[in-house]
Design an enzyme around this catalytic site. Structure first.
Site, short mmCIF file in Angstrom:
data_model
loop_
_atom_site.label_atom_id
_atom_site.label_comp_id
_atom_site.label_asym_id
_atom_site.label_seq_id
_atom_site.Cartn_x
_atom_site.Cartn_y
_atom_site.Cartn_z
N SER A 145 -2.14 8.07 -7.51
CA SER A 145 -0.72 8.47 -7.67
C SER A 145 -0.30 8.27 -9.11
CB SER A 145 0.16 7.61 -6.76
OG SER A 145 1.52 7.80 -7.08
N TYR A 158 2.62 -0.74 -3.86
CA TYR A 158 1.89 0.51 -3.59
C TYR A 158 1.28 1.01 -4.90
CZ TYR A 158 1.73 5.67 -3.20
OH TYR A 158 1.35 6.99 -3.26
#
Ligand code: NAP
Length: 253
Positions: A145, A158
């Site tokens: 990401s 995360y």
């Protein structure tokens, strides 16, 4: 004439967490380019629905239920693939969880464990199971990401697990060379179910769009195109790399 090439004819591709969103987009693209695709996610109904959608596009597809942090499910995913196709050419490790919006130091240990388990450890264990069956000219793509580079406060831990995937990509590229290439994509924001909690807030959505140079959010097709490139022979001399697919959102030099 087909819109896409046929870079995956005769290839077998496993895509995890692929019954919707980015994973489904990747499975669709690989399938349209000729791959036999093995799709999976936690819920049988989602698997069945996605299989139907891909079949309707003329794609050869096998659907298997696989919660990536369940060892039996992972083994079954590989076993079913080998039973039907006899080999694996491409593995796309796409599953992730983001169960918390808390600051890292406020996050419960059980949540830290879950993030590590699903976002990092499950990728390693799946590849461990897949490794003996990978063909000599195989390729792995790990889905990280943009948050790997700059973890936003609302998704800090995360983001840290996604940073770990950049290192994992480098380490596995060295370990699995020369027969298997290992690369990574770092998507920017794509309005999938996963990003719902951000997209519902129009101010946040606008701020994210403005961070891109291209003035828009990403699409599942954008992510699938980059992944297909890295998984294909067009990227035959690329391994250990991360491709940021984020419309120019700041990431690294
Ligand atoms: P999504 O649209 O919410 O889709 C998630 C898919 O994963 C579904 O098919 C879901 O099906 C399955 N799934 C969820 N948990 C699973 C598990 N533990 N094991 C197996 N399958 C599971 O998500 P997405 O946005 O496409 O995200 C996919 C990947 O892209 C993730 O790694 C995410 O971190 C990354 N990413 C997304 C964005 C974004 O803005 N969307 C940005 C950067 C990176 P079931 O419910 O049936 O399991």
């Amino acid at each position: 004439m087909d819109k896409f090439g046929k870079r995956f004819v005769g290839k077998v591709a496993i895509v995890t967490a692929s019954t919707q969103g980015i994973g489904f987009g990747i499975a669709l693209r690989l399938g349209l380019e000729g791959a036999s695709v093995v799709i999976s996610s936690r819920k049988q109904k989602n698997v069945d629905d996605a299989v139907e959608k891909l079949k309707a596009k003329g794609i050869d597809v096998l659907g298997v239920v696989c919660h990536v942090s369940n060892a039996e499910h992972r083994k079954n995913l590989i076993d079913q693939t080998i039973k039907k196709y006899g080999k694996i050419d491409v593995v796309i490790s796409n599953a992730a969880a983001n169960p918390s919006v808390e600051a890292i130091l406020e996050t419960k240990e059980s949540v830290l464990d879950k993030l590590w388990e699903i976002n990092v450890k499950a990728s390693i264990l799946l590849l461990k199971d897949a490794a003996p069956h990978l063909s000599n000219d195989s390729s792995v793509v790990i889905v990280s990401s943009i948050a790997a580079y700059q973890p936003a406060a609302s998704m800090a831990m995360y983001g840290v697990t996604k940073t770990a995937l950049l290192g994992l990509t480098k380490a596995l590229a060295a370990e699995m060379a020369p027969n298997t290439r290992v690369n990574c994509i770092a998507p920017g924001f794509v309005p999938t179910h996963f990003a719902d909690f951000l997209m519902r807030n129009t101010a946040i959505k606008k701020a994210i769009e403005e961070k891109t140079l291209l003035n828009r959010l990403g699409t599942t097709e954008d992510m699938a195109a980059a992944t297909a490139f890295l998984a294909s022979d067009d990227a035959a001399y690329i391994t250990g790399e991360t491709l940021v697919v984020a419309g120019g959102t700041p990431s690294r030099l």
